[in-house]
Every structure is written in structure tokens, then in C-alpha cells.
Design a protein around this motif. Structure first.
Motif, PDB file in Angstrom:
ATOM      1  N   ALA A 198      -7.285  13.239  -4.132  1.00 52.20           N
ATOM      2  CA  ALA A 198      -6.161  12.503  -3.530  1.00 52.20           C
ATOM      3  C   ALA A 198      -5.753  13.129  -2.202  1.00 52.20           C
ATOM      4  CB  ALA A 198      -4.969  12.480  -4.481  1.00 52.20           C
ATOM      5  N   GLY A 199      -6.704  13.707  -1.484  1.00 54.33           N
ATOM      6  CA  GLY A 199      -6.388  14.524  -0.338  1.00 54.33           C
ATOM      7  C   GLY A 199      -6.503  13.869   1.020  1.00 54.33           C
ATOM      8  N   VAL A 200      -6.917  14.663   2.012  1.00 51.11           N
ATOM      9  CA  VAL A 200      -6.810  14.290   3.421  1.00 51.11           C
ATOM     10  C   VAL A 200      -7.755  13.169   3.840  1.00 51.11           C
ATOM     11  CG1 VAL A 200      -6.005  16.574   4.115  1.00 51.11           C
ATOM     12  CG2 VAL A 200      -8.465  16.085   4.103  1.00 51.11           C
ATOM     13  N   ASP A 201      -8.747  12.847   3.017  1.00 51.92           N
ATOM     14  CA  ASP A 201      -9.611  11.702   3.315  1.00 51.92           C
ATOM     15  C   ASP A 201      -9.193  10.476   2.519  1.00 51.92           C
ATOM     16  OD1 ASP A 201     -11.235  13.169   5.086  1.00 51.92           O
ATOM     17  OD2 ASP A 201     -12.395  13.970   3.421  1.00 51.92           O
ATOM     18  N   THR A 202      -8.899  10.676   1.242  1.00 51.91           N
ATOM     19  CA  THR A 202      -8.524   9.555   0.376  1.00 51.91           C
ATOM     20  C   THR A 202      -7.222   8.905   0.829  1.00 51.91           C
ATOM     21  OG1 THR A 202      -9.661  10.521  -1.529  1.00 51.91           O
ATOM     22  CG2 THR A 202      -7.933   8.912  -1.988  1.00 51.91           C
ATOM     23  N   ALA A 203      -6.207   9.707   1.142  1.00 53.16           N
ATOM     24  CA  ALA A 203      -4.890   9.161   1.485  1.00 53.16           C
ATOM     25  C   ALA A 203      -4.941   8.236   2.704  1.00 53.16           C
ATOM     26  CB  ALA A 203      -3.886  10.295   1.703  1.00 53.16           C
ATOM     27  N   PRO A 204      -5.512   8.652   3.842  1.00 51.82           N
ATOM     28  CA  PRO A 204      -5.542   7.741   4.987  1.00 51.82           C
ATOM     29  C   PRO A 204      -6.479   6.559   4.782  1.00 51.82           C
ATOM     30  CG  PRO A 204      -6.724   9.754   5.507  1.00 51.82           C
ATOM     31  CD  PRO A 204      -6.008   9.990   4.213  1.00 51.82           C
ATOM     32  N   ALA A 205      -7.564   6.755   4.035  1.00 59.23           N
ATOM     33  CA  ALA A 205      -8.482   5.633   3.791  1.00 59.23           C
ATOM     34  C   ALA A 205      -7.787   4.539   2.991  1.00 59.23           C
ATOM     35  CB  ALA A 205      -9.730   6.123   3.059  1.00 59.23           C
ATOM     36  N   LEU A 206      -7.066   4.920   1.941  1.00 62.07           N
ATOM     37  CA  LEU A 206      -6.309   3.933   1.166  1.00 62.07           C
ATOM     38  C   LEU A 206      -5.184   3.333   2.001  1.00 62.07           C
ATOM     39  CD1 LEU A 206      -5.991   5.750  -2.305  1.00 62.07           C
ATOM     40  CD2 LEU A 206      -7.475   3.809  -1.760  1.00 62.07           C
TER      41      LEU A 206
ATOM     42  N   SER B  52      -8.633  15.588  10.680  1.00 66.26           N
ATOM     43  CA  SER B  52      -8.597  15.300   9.245  1.00 66.26           C
ATOM     44  C   SER B  52      -7.227  15.585   8.649  1.00 66.26           C
ATOM     45  CB  SER B  52      -9.663  16.128   8.504  1.00 66.26           C
ATOM     46  OG  SER B  52      -9.393  17.517   8.631  1.00 66.26           O
ATOM     47  N   VAL B  53      -6.287  16.013   9.479  1.00 65.39           N
ATOM     48  CA  VAL B  53      -4.934  16.340   9.031  1.00 65.39           C
ATOM     49  C   VAL B  53      -3.921  15.583   9.881  1.00 65.39           C
ATOM     50  CG1 VAL B  53      -3.210  18.182   8.888  1.00 65.39           C
ATOM     51  CG2 VAL B  53      -5.550  18.614   8.128  1.00 65.39           C
ATOM     52  N   GLY B  54      -2.883  15.056   9.237  1.00 64.23           N
ATOM     53  CA  GLY B  54      -1.828  14.360   9.960  1.00 64.23           C
ATOM     54  C   GLY B  54      -2.072  12.866  10.062  1.00 64.23           C
ATOM     55  N   ARG B  55      -1.102  12.160  10.596  1.00 65.41           N
ATOM     56  CA  ARG B  55      -1.105  10.703  10.595  1.00 65.41           C
ATOM     57  C   ARG B  55      -2.286  10.115  11.360  1.00 65.41           C
ATOM     58  NH1 ARG B  55       4.251   8.699  13.445  1.00 65.41           N
ATOM     59  NH2 ARG B  55       3.117   6.722  13.493  1.00 65.41           N
TER      60      ARG B  55
ATOM     61  N   ARG C 100       0.830  -1.203   0.000  1.00 68.91           N
ATOM     62  CA  ARG C 100       0.000   0.000   0.000  1.00 68.91           C
ATOM     63  C   ARG C 100       0.869   1.259   0.000  1.00 68.91           C
ATOM     64  NH1 ARG C 100      -2.732  -3.084   3.810  1.00 68.91           N
ATOM     65  NH2 ARG C 100      -2.461  -1.616   5.546  1.00 68.91           N
ATOM     66  N   ALA C 101       2.006   1.210   0.672  1.00 66.22           N
ATOM     67  CA  ALA C 101       2.933   2.339   0.645  1.00 66.22           C
ATOM     68  C   ALA C 101       3.424   2.592  -0.771  1.00 66.22           C
ATOM     69  CB  ALA C 101       4.107   2.085   1.588  1.00 66.22           C
ATOM     70  N   ASP C 102       3.743   1.510  -1.488  1.00 67.80           N
ATOM     71  CA  ASP C 102       4.175   1.649  -2.881  1.00 67.80           C
ATOM     72  C   ASP C 102       3.071   2.273  -3.735  1.00 67.80           C
ATOM     73  OD1 ASP C 102       6.617   0.538  -2.262  1.00 67.80           O
ATOM     74  OD2 ASP C 102       6.117  -1.466  -2.996  1.00 67.80           O
TER      75      ASP C 102
ATOM     76  N   ASP D 221       5.111   6.499   4.643  1.00 69.85           N
ATOM     77  CA  ASP D 221       6.089   6.300   5.718  1.00 69.85           C
ATOM     78  C   ASP D 221       5.434   5.665   6.944  1.00 69.85           C
ATOM     79  OD1 ASP D 221       7.985   7.470   4.092  1.00 69.85           O
ATOM     80  OD2 ASP D 221       7.839   9.451   5.042  1.00 69.85           O
ATOM     81  N   LEU D 222       4.212   6.097   7.249  1.00 68.24           N
ATOM     82  CA  LEU D 222       3.492   5.550   8.393  1.00 68.24           C
ATOM     83  C   LEU D 222       3.234   4.057   8.213  1.00 68.24           C
ATOM     84  CD1 LEU D 222       1.954   6.126  11.062  1.00 68.24           C
ATOM     85  CD2 LEU D 222      -0.076   6.551   9.654  1.00 68.24           C
ATOM     86  N   LEU D 223       2.877   3.664   7.006  1.00 72.01           N
ATOM     87  CA  LEU D 223       2.639   2.244   6.733  1.00 72.01           C
ATOM     88  C   LEU D 223       3.900   1.421   6.958  1.00 72.01           C
ATOM     89  CD1 LEU D 223       0.416   2.504   3.531  1.00 72.01           C
ATOM     90  CD2 LEU D 223      -0.273   1.542   5.725  1.00 72.01           C
TER      91      LEU D 223
END
Length: 532
Positions: free
Chosen positions: A168-176, A482-485, A67-69, A116-118
Motif C-alpha cells: 500500500a506504499g509509494v507506488d500503489t497509492a498514486p496509481a490508485l 517516487s515520494v510526494g504528490r 477514489r479518495a474515499d 486530499d490531492l484528489l
């Protein structure tokens, strides 16, 4: 890259009918761009959600590294779009190119931080309590817990951030990142930008071997598609940034489902600023400049612009008002995001200024009302009049701020008690004043997710310690950002495994700790393998 105008469902583009189309609007020119965008049909809504459900079984079991890739591949595909993406955003939003370059960089950073978090892994909050078969009076079973994805997430693009809070923002990125497929309802204010970004995500998914349906995007310039997505039984959570009216409508739909689901809605804020007398007198000119810049930043179209400024009568106050008014008057007129936002701004501003005892302090020069230009405005009202009129407590989205002049500290505290939940609250004060009036800080702290001291609330740093959320009605759930890890916590749930053989456990919960992730083992943090 060619803008398709079609709905993105999996990797195949819909053969949408021409029953309903719309075009992108150019606010700076009050014209439309030529491409047609096709509103999604009910069949396409269902297809997107069904594909997301099918993809979930596979996507949820991909490794964190995979998922990181995927996330990093999205960053590369977005950058490949180059100036085409920036120029299209400039046309569709009126935002200046330097601002858009910065926002694109923030979007890339957000995706990179989740990659990076993943790889780091501790976000799953792995907890292991090993068995104690000889414990008296009852044996203790082996129990292990971690956070797991929840299923397809519906994301609504935001009007004021075409990159960072959009496709591709603050909701999509953490959900994926968490392992959830995403279905985006593109914002009609920037459909071309959304189209290009969706193509980038789909290319990234294809190149990294992600399952069909891991990402879809649907167009609509109304409410039908969004309503259908929230009500669809396959939807497991919703991410939204926008108006309180829109957020609460989605929240109500979600609560009325046979299976209620969470709606993580950010719905606006007046972001009160309190300036205490000693701070005001210490640097009157700098305060006026700093505050005016924050009120008018981005034509006042940030969720953190200060809409209310509270002061107490003092000898220096009139000097501050003169300087503050001058700074507001000199602000250049800029293009607002959409015709609708511009019209609503002027209407709400007109209504606010018509309220009893409200006095206009300054208006900036406006170029042309026909081309969606902003007009920075600051007004004044007494603390007594403010407390008597709830209409003055509401947000005017745009470059508008109301100066509330209180007769005393007691009146200031009383006025602050009437405020609703906010994203931010700012205290301009000396350390002595903070110690002298602890109740002011306590009142602000109870009403805001982020408290700023001697700074401005605009500018949301993307870092682990940022909390971008707040008590209702700023958001529907003040526990989440909604912002940050930590925003990933919106799209996961805890799951315990009891009595499972080591070989069958998820890797992060195995005795060996093959991923080297920090875990809580029998109540103690550990990176070590578990003996036996």
C-alpha cells in the motif's frame, strides 16, 4: 486476522496448487514461520491482469471523491490490523517496533495526502483554450487538456520498507489515486505483512464499491511471476524499488515488449557527502556524530545512507577521523532485513576492503554472524586511489562508508566528476566556501535529484517539494519522484479534447467548473466558470 498464503486476485482467493510454496524467514532467529505461501501460476498472473483490464474501464471513470474515499478506507483497514501487523513485520524484517510504527504512520499519511490531492483536483493539470471562430487568417478551435490514467500498473514490493514502499506504499497509492488498477508482486522478505495489507485493501475496495480487479496481489520467491507481469500485454507501467540488477532486468523486459512501457525503478545510490575544510573545522565533533548516525541508520539499509564521504586534507582532518571512527565503533549491532541482504553486505564489504590502498578505520562489534547481524564499517582511501578504481564507486548496501581523502580542492572536483547519478548529494560547507567553489555545487547538482546542505540525506520528508529520484543509475527516469504528490505523474498521460460539446466533456474541463478546480484558461490560472 488469518494469514491466507494464497494469491489475491480480485476478491476471490485462488485455489492455488501446492506445486511451489515458500515460508517467511525470521532474520533475528534464522528460522522460518509456519505458514506456506503459494507462488502464483501463469494462469493466476493472466487472471490478475485480465481483471485489472476489465476493472480499468469502470475505475478510471470513478469520481475523485470516490477514489479518495477508497484510499481513506484503506487507511482505516490498515489501522484495524493494529499490533498484529506490526508484530508480523517485526518478525519478518527484524526492524524494531518504534521504526515500524513510524513507517506505518508514514504509509497512512501517504494515502491521506493522495486522498486530499484528489479532492483538491489541480493535479489533473486542466488546461482550456477556448475557440476563436473569427481569428484571422484561420479560426482557432476549442481545445482542452487534462491528465488521465493509463491502465493496470504492476508494483514490486520493496525489501527495506514493508509498509511505505510495499503493498500500500509509494507506488500503489498514486496509481490508485490516478484511477489505475494495481497488481502487486509481494516481496518474499515479508509475505505475511503483504498478505495482511492486501486483505485490508480488498476490504476497503469492497466497502467503497470499487470494481472487481481494482487490486490484486501475487506471491513468488523467485523471478518468474515478476517477469510474467512485466511482459503481460495488459501491463501499462511498472513501479520498482530495489537493486540496479533487478531494476535493469525489468527495464530491459519492458523495452523488448511489442508495446514498450515505462519502468519507474529506484535502484540505489551511494549518496556522496562532501565536507569542505571550514565546515569541518567549525564543528568537528557534531559532524562526526551526525554522519555516523546517518551511515548506520537502519543498519545502513536505507536508499539514502551516505556510502561515500569526500574530504580535503587539512589540520583538523585527523581529529575528525578519530571522532568519526569512534562513533562508528560504538554503533550497536542490529538485525539486517534478510539472510540474502546480510550475506551480500558482508561479501561486498569484503571485496571493497580488499581493494588497493583501502584502509579500515573502524569496525563495530558484532553479536552473531549466524543471526544476520550488521557490522558498521568505515574505511579510508586517497582521492588518487579512488579515481583509479571504479570498483570503489559502487554501493555497498548496509552500514558501510568510504572516506575519500583528497589532496586538494582540484583533486576533489576531479573525483566528483567520476560519480554516476545519485538520489542525493550533500554539501557540508560555509556560505563563503560555496561561493568560493561554485564548481563543486555544480558537479553535485548535475548528479543528484536532491541536494542537501549542512544536513544528512537520510530522512525523506513526504511533501510536495520532495524529489526522490535522480539521474541514472539512481533511477530509470530522473524526471519523476517516487515520494510526494507529484509521484502520481508517473501513472498518467495527457489527453486533449478538441471541438467537444460542453456537456460531453469531463467535469474538470466543462465551462462551469463544477468541481471548483484551479485550471489554466487561455493561459491564465482561474477558478471561475467560462463565459459561454
Amino acid at each position: 486476522m488469518t494469514i491466507t498464503g494464497k494469491n489475491f486476485i480480485g476478491f476471490s482467493r485462488s485455489a492455488a496448487t501446492e506445486s511451489h510454496t515458500f515460508q517467511a524467514y525470521v532474520p533475528a532467529q534464522a528460522t522460518h514461520l509456519p505458514e506456506k505461501f503459494y507462488a502464483a501460476t501463469p494462469q493466476e498472473v493472466d487472471a490478475a491482469m485480465q481483471k485489472g483490464t476489465q476493472a480499468f474501464d469502470t475505475f478510471a471513470t470513478t469520481s475523485p471523491a470516490q477514489r479518495a474515499d477508497f484510499l481513506m478506507a484503506i487507511t482505516r483497514e490498515i489501522m484495524v490490523l493494529g499490533d498484529e501487523l506490526l508484530q508480523r513485520a517485526h518478525l519478518e524484517t527484524g526492524l524494531p517496533l518504534p521504526r515500524l510504527q513510524g513507517e506505518r504512520a508514514r504509509t497512512i499519511m501517504q494515502l491521506t495526502q493522495f486522498a486530499d490531492l484528489l479532492r483538491e483536483g489541480s493535479w489533473v493539470e486542466a488546461s482550456i483554450d477556448t475557440a476563436e471562430p473569427n481569428r484571422s487568417p484561420l479560426p482557432k478551435p476549442d481545445i482542452r487538456k487534462m491528465l488521465v490514467p493509463i491502465g493496470p500498473i504492476v508494483v514490486f514490493g520493496s525489501s527495506n520498507f514493508p509498509f511505505a514502499y510495499s503493498v500500500a506504499g509509494v507506488d500503489t497509492a498514486p496509481a490508485l489515486a490516478a484511477g489505475n488498477p494495481v497488481v502487486v508482486k509481494a516481496h518474499p522478505a515479508h509475505p505475511g505483512v503483504s498478505d495482511l495489507t492486501a486483505q485490508a485493501i480488498q476490504k476497503a475496495a469492497e466497502k467503497t464499491g470499487m470494481p472487481d480487479g481494482v487490486f490484486s496481489m501475487l506471491f513468488d520467491d523467485g523471478y518468474i511471476v515478476g517477469s510474467a507481469l512485466v511482459k503481460h500485454p495488459a501491463t501499462k507501467a511498472v513501479g520498482f524499488t530495489g537493486s540496479q540488477k533487478g531494476g535493469m532486468a525489468l527495464y530491459k523486459m519492458a523495452m523488448e515488449r511489442s508495446e514498450p512501457i515505462p519502468v519507474f525503478a529506484e535502484m540505489g545510490s551511494v549518496n556522496p557527502v562532501v565536507i569542505l575544510p571550514e565546515s569541518l573545522s567549525a564543528d568537528t565533533n557534531s559532524l562526526a556524530q551526525m554522519l555516523a548516525a546517518s551511515v548506520t541508520l537502519g543498519a545502513g539499509q536505507f536508499c539514502t545512507n551516505p556510502g561515500l564521504v569526500f574530504v580535503v586534507e587539512s589540520p583538523e582532518l585527523e581529529d575528525f577521523i578519530t571522532l568519526y571512527s569512534r562513533e562508528i565503533s560504538n554503533v550497536a549491532s542490529t538485525t539486517m532485513l534478510t539472510e540474502g541482504i546480510c550475506n551480500t553486505f558482508y561479501q561486498l564489504k569484503k571485496e571493497a576492503l580488499a581493494q588497493n590502498a583501502v584502509e579500515i578505520l573502524a569496525l563495530s562489534e558484532i553479536k552473531s554472524e549466524e543471526q544476520n547481524q550488521s557490522q558498521a564499517t568505515v574505511a579510508r582511501v586517497s582521492g588518487k586511489a579512488f579515481m583509479a578504481n571504479p570498483a570503489l564507486h559502487e554501493e555497498v548496501f548496509g552500514p558501510y562508508s568510504l572516506l575519500v581523502v583528497c589532496a586538494s580542492i582540484h583533486e576533489l572536483e576531479t573525483a566528483l566528476l567520476l560519480l554516476k547519478g545519485q538520489l542525493t548529494a550533500t554539501l557540508m560547507a560555509t556560505e563563503t566556501e560555496v561561493a568560493r567553489y561554485p564548481s563543486i555545487l555544480r558537479i553535485l547538482a548535475q548528479r543528484a535529484g536532491r541536494i542537501v546542505m549542512n544536513g544528512v540525506p537520510t530522512g525523506v520528508e513526504v511533501c510536495p517539494s520532495m524529489h526522490h529520484g535522480g539521474p541514472f543509475p539512481a533511477t530509470t527516469d530522473s524526471r519523476f519522484t517516487s515520494v510526494g504528490r507529484h509521484s502520481i505523474l508517473r501513472f498518467v498521460r495527457p489527453q486533449s479534447f478538441q471541438g467537444w460539446p460542453n456537456a460531453l466533456l469531463p467535469d474538470v474541463l466543462k465551462n462551469e467548473n463544477p468541481l471548483g478546480i484551479r485550471r489554466l484558461v487561455n493561459g491564465q490560472e482561474s477558478l471561475e466558470a467560462i463565459d459561454g
